[in-house]
Every structure is written in C-alpha cells, then in structure tokens.
Design a protein around this motif. Sequence first.
Motif: not given
Lengths: 110, 110, 110, 110
Positions: C80-82, C85-86, C90, C93-94
């Motif tokens: 999920c985070v990656l 981010a990809r 942002d 991602a944050q």
Amino acid sequence: MAVTGGHESCGHEAGHHHGYITARENYLRRLRRIEGQARGLQRMVEEEKYCIDILTQISAMTKALESVGLELLDDHMNHCVLAAARSGDDAEAQAKIREASEAIKRLVRS
Amino acid sequence: MAVTGGHESCGHEAGHHHGYITARENYLRRLRRIEGQARGLQRMVEEEKYCIDILTQISAMTKALESVGLELLDDHMNHCVLAAARSGDDAEAQAKIREASEAIKRLVRS
Amino acid sequence: MAVTGGHESCGHEAGHHHGYITARENYLRRLRRIEGQARGLQRMVEEEKYCIDILTQISAMTKALESVGLELLDDHMNHCVLAAARSGDDAEAQAKIREASEAIKRLVRS
Amino acid sequence: MAVTGGHESCGHEAGHHHGYITARENYLRRLRRIEGQARGLQRMVEEEKYCIDILTQISAMTKALESVGLELLDDHMNHCVLAAARSGDDAEAQAKIREASEAIKRLVRS
C-alpha cells in the motif's frame, strides 16, 4: 516490625531484609548504565545517526529498563507480599498484591 | 541526492529534509528528560523508596522512551522510505521498509 | 490502478498484487491455529488447569497474534505505502504511512 | 489441604476457593469472545479487508487476551501465593512467586 520484615521499601519503617543492600547496588549499577544509554541516544541524535540504529538502541534501553522493573517486582512479592502474608495480616497482604497487580498492568501496557 | 531526499539519518550523505532540525531539538529535549528520569530512579533506589513507586517511574520512563521510538519510526517512513520510493529505486525502498519492519518487531517485543 | 497496485486490502478496487493469494492462505492457516488456541484455553479453564500453565498458553497465543500483525504491517508498507509512493501521489502515500504509524502505536501499546 | 486453600488451579487436589466458580464463568465468557474475534479476523482476511482494519482488530484481541492473563495472574497471587504463605510453607510460597515472576516476564515480553 521484624515480623512483617518491615523495611522502607515495603512501605514500613527502616530495617533491611537480608541481601537488600547487595540487591540495591545491583539496581544502581544497572540504572547508571541505563542513564548512560540515554546520553548515548542524545549523542546519536546530535550526530544525526541513522534512525534505525537509534531505534535499535531505544529497544535495548527499553529491555534493560523492563528487566530492572521485573526484578523489583519479584523483590516486592518475595519480601513485601510474603512478609505481610506471614504476619497473618491478610488485608495488608491483599493490599500489597493489589499494588503488585496494578504495577504489572502498567509494565505490560507500557 | 535531492531525489532521495538524502540526509545522514537516511543513511545518505549530509543535507537535511525540511524541519529535521526542529524535530532533532524535540528529540533531544525528550531524551534529556529521560536521562533525568534515569537519575531520579537511582535516587529512589538509594533512598530505598517503596518498590511500587519505583515501578511506577519505570513504566513512565518506558512509555516516554517508546514514544520517542515511535516518532523516529514515523520519521523514517515519511522521509527515508518515501524518498527511496519516489526515487524509483524499488530495491532501496524495500530495503528501507525491511529495516523498519525489523525495528518495529524489536519495539513490539521489547 | 496497476500504478497504485490497487487491491481491496490497500483500500482500492479489486485486483491483486503478486503473491497476495498465497500470503492470504498463510494468514488464514495461522488465524485458524490461533482460534484453536482460544478453544484450548477454554478447555484449560473448564478443567481448572493450573493458572500458570494457562498463562503460558496465553503468552504463546499473544505472540502468535502479534507476529500475524507484524507481517500484515510489513505487507501494508510493501504494497500500500510503496504503491502510493510510486504513483507519485504524496498525500496518499503520507496518509498510508500515517495509518501504519497509528497501527504500530496500537501494536506496541497492546 | 484446606490450609493451603488447595484447589487444582493452585496445583493442589480439588476443592475450591470462594468465588472461583463465578470467576471461571467470567473467564470462559471472555475466552469465547476472543475465539469469536479469531474467527472474525479470518473472515476479514478472506474478504480482503483493508490491512489496517485487520490490524486494529488484532490489537483489540491482543488487549482482551492480556487482560484475561493479568486477571489470572492476580488470582494466582491472591489464592495460590497467599495460601502457601499462610500455610507457613515458605519454600512453597517462594516457588509460587517464582512461577508468577516467570509468567509476568512472558506477558511483558509478549
């Protein structure tokens, strides 16, 4: 008071259970090392060390702190709780156990 | 290096992500307080304070230490992990996440 | 959605990241074992087994549960985070990292 | 054995300390709920619920499990430890406390 093994650390007037002095020195030595770890962490932050390395030190310090706590708890049960139970003062013994249970809850939760 | 938001605390050469300095001051202030708690504990042991009161301080100190650790971890993910992911270097991003996972494991276990 | 690696477990519409199915089977197998431990504990209480033996089982079950949680957290960060981010998003991602940090806090405190 | 308040859960032959039956029902009810939480987690994984939501349930389940453990420990001290101490059998009382300390260590570490 001897009957309740009474000593300040059991919430009674002075007098020491056998071996308490050596135990105290052992605690002090470990707490001094923990104080040193706290200073080491400040140095790591000042030098902007890698966060993961700082976290490793924090876990080590937490473990050291917890093991002091677990030993103090063991002392409390072996001296304060047992002394109260032996003295036949059940209310006192149960009060000591209640305090121990509350302390254990805080240690487990923290 | 801007692309990896590179700064020492991400294991890269110097340069600081925005707001890092203030964060550092905040960490230092809290770690100095924790160092003070370690000295306070030594005093309590020397004065043979009641074990349960010492345990209460130990739990408070452990909580303070853990909250510093949790915040450092959050910084690591927001800066080191995100920077690596944005840079498109997946291997690097996964390495940062692996380190974070290991650190989390140590925090949870400690 | 591929760009965000979108799948329900990342709070996106269906579609699976590679290896998710096998991971799911692994989680289910461990959770079924944990359910069995919960039944075993009821049996021990009914049979009035020694409290200390019950506590040993409770610690083992807690550890098993935490290790499932730590692995889910690792999955969350790796997928999920990656993915967020990809995708260059942002804010997203944050947000994912914030959720992870909150979950870590709950795991450490529990 | 009455003198040691002896009951299976203290590692002695049958016979029950006052209120043990009601305590047992309370433990069973909570353990059944925990078993239900384990099943609920399997459902969430099968339905690919969001990992963070699953983690929230895992933390809740861990807390529920720990609180059962903390209460069992309190029972152990109030019944098994006190009974042994009252019986004047110090070796037995210290053995019970040693077991409690080991169990506490496992709970804090888990």
